[in-house]
Design a protein around this motif. Structure first.
Motif, PDB file in Angstrom:
ATOM      1  N   PRO A 179      78.070  56.253  25.111  1.00  0.00           N
ATOM      2  CA  PRO A 179      77.917  56.344  26.568  1.00  0.00           C
ATOM      3  C   PRO A 179      76.567  55.779  27.011  1.00  0.00           C
ATOM      4  N   PRO A 180      76.416  55.438  28.268  1.00  0.00           N
ATOM      5  CA  PRO A 180      75.142  54.902  28.751  1.00  0.00           C
ATOM      6  C   PRO A 180      74.028  55.952  28.685  1.00  0.00           C
ATOM      7  N   VAL A 181      72.807  55.486  28.508  1.00  0.00           N
ATOM      8  CA  VAL A 181      71.654  56.367  28.372  1.00  0.00           C
ATOM      9  C   VAL A 181      70.613  55.957  29.416  1.00  0.00           C
ATOM     10  N   ILE A 182      69.933  56.940  29.988  1.00  0.00           N
ATOM     11  CA  ILE A 182      68.871  56.666  30.949  1.00  0.00           C
ATOM     12  C   ILE A 182      67.599  56.367  30.178  1.00  0.00           C
ATOM     13  N   ILE A 183      66.953  55.273  30.500  1.00  0.00           N
ATOM     14  CA  ILE A 183      65.717  54.875  29.837  1.00  0.00           C
ATOM     15  C   ILE A 183      64.551  55.247  30.745  1.00  0.00           C
ATOM     16  N   ASP A 184      63.646  56.082  30.216  1.00  0.00           N
ATOM     17  CA  ASP A 184      62.453  56.481  30.968  1.00  0.00           C
ATOM     18  C   ASP A 184      61.322  55.564  30.587  1.00  0.00           C
ATOM     19  N   MET A 185      60.716  54.971  31.589  1.00  0.00           N
ATOM     20  CA  MET A 185      59.569  54.096  31.374  1.00  0.00           C
ATOM     21  C   MET A 185      58.310  54.860  31.716  1.00  0.00           C
TER      22      MET A 185
END
Length: 108
Positions: A99-105
């Motif tokens: 599934p898609p994952v949120i990338i934290d910058m």
């Protein structure tokens, strides 16, 4: 007076030359203006009603066209339908396994 004589007086204009009509020329002009105004308003309303009928017909056609496009879009937007289209067109795209994952910058 015979009928022929009365018609000749009316069509010839002698009726307007008599004193009874010359006394009331303003009222006759007023009635004439009212008749012209009535006719022009009638034609204006008639044209507006015809335009409204054409607009209603156009609106009905646009609504039916919208509903047809909306249902086709709903059908095409389904995941199974998209996968079938990809397979039929021999494209090498496959559905993702993870599934898609949120990338934290992080900002420095």
């Amino acid at each position: 007076m015979s009928k022929k004589r009365v018609i000749e007086n009316i069509l010839g204009g002698q009726v307007l030359a008599k004193s009874s009509f010359t006394k009331h020329w303003r009222f006759i002009l007023y009635i004439f203006v009212l008749v012209i105004l009535y006719i022009s308003i009638h034609f204006g309303i008639r044209n507006t009603m015809q335009r409204m009928a054409r607009n209603d017909e156009t609106l009905r056609n646009l609504r039916s066209e919208y509903m047809g496009k909306y249902t086709r879009l709903l059908h095409t937007g389904k995941r199974g339908e998209i996968e079938q289209l990809l397979e039929n067109n021999s494209l090498d795209l496959v559905a993702p396994v993870t599934p898609p994952v949120i990338i934290d910058m992080e900002e420095n």
